[in-house]
Scaffold this active site. Structure first.
Site, PDB file in Angstrom:
ATOM      1  N   CYS A 154      -9.827   4.227  -1.615  1.00 42.66           N
ATOM      2  CA  CYS A 154      -9.404   3.100  -2.754  1.00 42.66           C
ATOM      3  C   CYS A 154      -8.319   3.433  -3.412  1.00 42.66           C
ATOM      4  O   CYS A 154      -7.745   4.936  -3.608  1.00 42.66           O
ATOM      5  CB  CYS A 154     -10.447   2.653  -3.339  1.00 42.66           C
ATOM      6  SG  CYS A 154     -11.287   3.717  -3.984  1.00 42.66           S
ATOM      7  N   ASP A 191     -12.501   9.724  -3.686  1.00 37.07           N
ATOM      8  CA  ASP A 191     -11.261  10.225  -2.243  1.00 37.07           C
ATOM      9  C   ASP A 191     -10.459   8.671  -2.685  1.00 37.07           C
ATOM     10  O   ASP A 191     -10.407   7.874  -2.200  1.00 37.07           O
ATOM     11  CB  ASP A 191     -12.083   9.717  -1.078  1.00 37.07           C
ATOM     12  CG  ASP A 191     -11.512  10.656  -0.229  1.00 37.07           C
ATOM     13  OD1 ASP A 191      -9.679   9.752   0.045  1.00 37.07           O
ATOM     14  OD2 ASP A 191     -12.461  10.663   1.273  1.00 37.07           O
ATOM     15  N   HIS A 192      -9.305   9.370  -3.004  1.00 41.79           N
ATOM     16  CA  HIS A 192      -7.405   8.666  -2.463  1.00 41.79           C
ATOM     17  C   HIS A 192      -7.361   7.621  -2.020  1.00 41.79           C
ATOM     18  O   HIS A 192      -6.906   6.630  -1.550  1.00 41.79           O
ATOM     19  CB  HIS A 192      -6.747   8.898  -3.460  1.00 41.79           C
ATOM     20  CG  HIS A 192      -6.272   7.954  -5.410  1.00 41.79           C
ATOM     21  ND1 HIS A 192      -6.111   6.939  -4.721  1.00 41.79           N
ATOM     22  CD2 HIS A 192      -5.231   8.323  -5.951  1.00 41.79           C
ATOM     23  CE1 HIS A 192      -5.443   6.674  -6.137  1.00 41.79           C
ATOM     24  NE2 HIS A 192      -4.941   7.520  -6.488  1.00 41.79           N
ATOM     25  N   ARG A 193      -8.540   8.279  -0.912  1.00 38.26           N
ATOM     26  CA  ARG A 193      -7.888   7.528   1.042  1.00 38.26           C
ATOM     27  C   ARG A 193      -8.108   6.714   0.596  1.00 38.26           C
ATOM     28  O   ARG A 193      -7.714   4.976   1.620  1.00 38.26           O
ATOM     29  CB  ARG A 193      -8.433   8.184   1.682  1.00 38.26           C
ATOM     30  CG  ARG A 193      -7.531   9.733   1.984  1.00 38.26           C
ATOM     31  CD  ARG A 193      -7.831  10.544   3.353  1.00 38.26           C
ATOM     32  NE  ARG A 193      -9.425  11.150   2.463  1.00 38.26           N
ATOM     33  CZ  ARG A 193     -10.220  11.880   3.562  1.00 38.26           C
ATOM     34  NH1 ARG A 193      -9.553  12.553   4.456  1.00 38.26           N
ATOM     35  NH2 ARG A 193     -11.324  12.149   3.521  1.00 38.26           N
TER      36      ARG A 193
END
Length: 497
Positions: free
Chosen positions: A471, A467-469
């Site tokens: 890290c 999940d790019h949110r």
């Protein structure tokens, strides 16, 4: 409704679920049951569970049929109190249809008063259930409950101790018993879950089998004989097979022409149970999580050689490859904790990243009921050998459909070994609400440069979806590289753990 009648409503089975599919009744109208005795098998969105009764008495009414989906909070079963008019065969009792030629079906009444101990246990059970403790699951009920299969006590002896007689009356030579088809007042076929599943899988009608066990008990050998018999097609009606196995019968418009393709519709299968939960979870993951993926090829030769050496010393006590990789994963998550978090959005729109003091490592397991993800709790505290034992245990209970909601819904990170299906990589969907998943591909021979020279090595591919949110790519790449390096140099990695 009479005060002598106790109505047990389908409880929330511990995970905030709103419905469950009734797979099979373990009791029938007229049966005498005790507190904590399993009364039905139900399939939730997470697992197959046995539901025990918080009441003792005589079964008066079953509120549903196998294959039916029941809402939480709706009546499941009505039970007349022991010794009451409703449970003693008086006109107030629920009528029981009697097939022609059967034995006199007059309900058996104990005529006994329930002991204070049983009353106290039942009251404690009901209090916990109302408080949402989730104790309705088998293994979480009150102490001293029924040991399992459905039984009918003998005639009343006048002693309150006989109320618990069904618990003690167990024949050790028999398989764990639950009821099949039964006529009140007549002892009929009683089968174990394994035997029932065997019959269901082969389309064998249990009603047509004469059990060779005590009191007509249907044994495994009876079902095997029916399977191999020439006239095996006397199977359970199709709708019943569908209801028990979870495969829905084709709808009435099967065979109609699809307007878009012009092809005949062969079947329509309702989405429910585990498949419904998987569909909802995957959809939510794809719609809410902005995922990214990184991958790397890894030389696993050293890990395979190390395990081979360990296997020579301890052939029956050597962890599997997945357990070693799991150990490397837990060490990597301690170094990169951002991947062991959860992204939450509050009702007011505020957002936060929730970290955990510990790791519950989930792993994908394919079962007859679909894909499930049991999790090893506090995996960071376990050695590779301990992880191996727990992974094997959870895999077994998951495939038997007996994993608890806690075992299936408490993971913080998922390890997915899809290499067992013969593939190298996958654009995996993150197991919502987790924030990352590591996939392991098959291990195959590939050309690899070692010390400047070409060699054939055992190579696998690791793929991390995250999940790019929570890290950035640097963190994800750092974790992936840590696990890859540990696989390529397992001795050094384990020495530092």
């Amino acid at each position: 409704m009479s005060s002598d009648m106790q109505v047990f409503k389908l409880p929330d089975l511990g995970e905030g679920l709103t419905e469950a599919e009734l797979v099979n009744w373990l009791v029938a109208v007229g049966d005498e049951i005790v507190v904590d005795q399993p009364i039905a098998e139900v399939e939730t969105a997470k697992s197959m569970v046995e539901v025990p009764s918080p009441y003792a008495g005589t079964v008066a009414e079953l509120h549903g049929e196998a294959g039916q989906t029941l809402d939480v909070g709706k009546p499941l079963i009505s039970i007349a109190r022991a010794g009451s008019a409703a449970g003693s065969g008086s006109p107030a009792a629920a009528p029981v249809p009697v097939p022609a030629g059967s034995v006199d079906p007059s309900p058996v009444s104990s005529g006994l008063d329930v002991s204070p101990a049983v009353k106290a246990a039942a009251e404690t059970y009901r209090t916990e259930e109302k408080a949402g403790s989730g104790n309705v699951l088998i293994g979480y009920g009150t102490p001293g409950g029924a040991t399992g299969g459905r039984t009918r006590p003998r005639k009343a002896s006048g002693s309150a101790d006989s109320v618990s007689a069904p618990v003690a009356v167990a024949e050790p030579v028999m398989e764990p018993a639950v009821a099949g088809t039964r006529i009140p007042g007549k002892l009929s076929a009683v089968i174990s879950p394994l035997v029932r599943k065997m019959a269901r899988d082969h389309g064998v009608s249990l009603d047509a089998i004469a059990g060779s066990g005590a009191s007509g008990l249907i044994m495994r050998k009876d079902v095997e004989a029916a399977i191999s018999a020439p006239e095996a097609p006397a199977a359970v009606p199709a709708p019943r097979v569908a209801a028990v196995s979870g495969v829905a019968p084709a709808s009435a418009d099967a065979g109609s022409v699809d307007s878009r393709t012009g092809l005949a519709v062969s079947a329509r299968t309702p989405v429910r149970g585990v498949r419904k939960a998987v569909a909802a979870n995957m959809t939510r993951s794809r719609s809410e999580i902005p995922e990214a993926t990184v991958w790397v090829d890894v030389d696993a030769t050293a890990l395979l050689e190390m395990r081979a050496e360990l296997k020579k010393r301890a052939p029956h006590d050597t962890p599997g490859l997945l357990a070693f990789i799991a150990r490397f994963v837990t060490a990597g998550l301690k170094k990169y904790p951002a991947l062991n978090t959860r992204f939450e959005t509050a009702s007011d729109g505020s957002q936060e990243i929730v970290g955990f003091d510990g790791i519950n490592l989930g792993f994908a397991a394919q079962t007859d009921r679909g894909l499930v993800v049991p999790s090893v709790r506090n995996a960071h505290q376990l050695s590779a050998r301990e992880l191996d034992a727990e992974i094997r245990r959870l895999t077994a209970v998951a495939r038997d459909g007996k994993a608890t909601p806690t075992e299936l819904g408490s993971g913080t990170f998922t390890l997915n070994n899809y290499g067992v299906f013969g593939v190298d990589g996958s654009a995996a969907i993150i197991n919502y609400p987790e924030v990352a998943m590591l996939g392991v591909g098959r291990i195959i021979d590939k050309p690899w440069v070692v010390n400047g020279e070409l060699a054939v090595r055992k190579v696998t591919e690791l793929t991390l979806a995250f999940d790019h949110r929570v890290c950035d790519g640097e963190t994800a790449a750092g974790f992936l590289r840590y696990v890859a390096d540990a696989i390529e140099n397992p001795g050094g990695a384990l020495a530092d753990m």
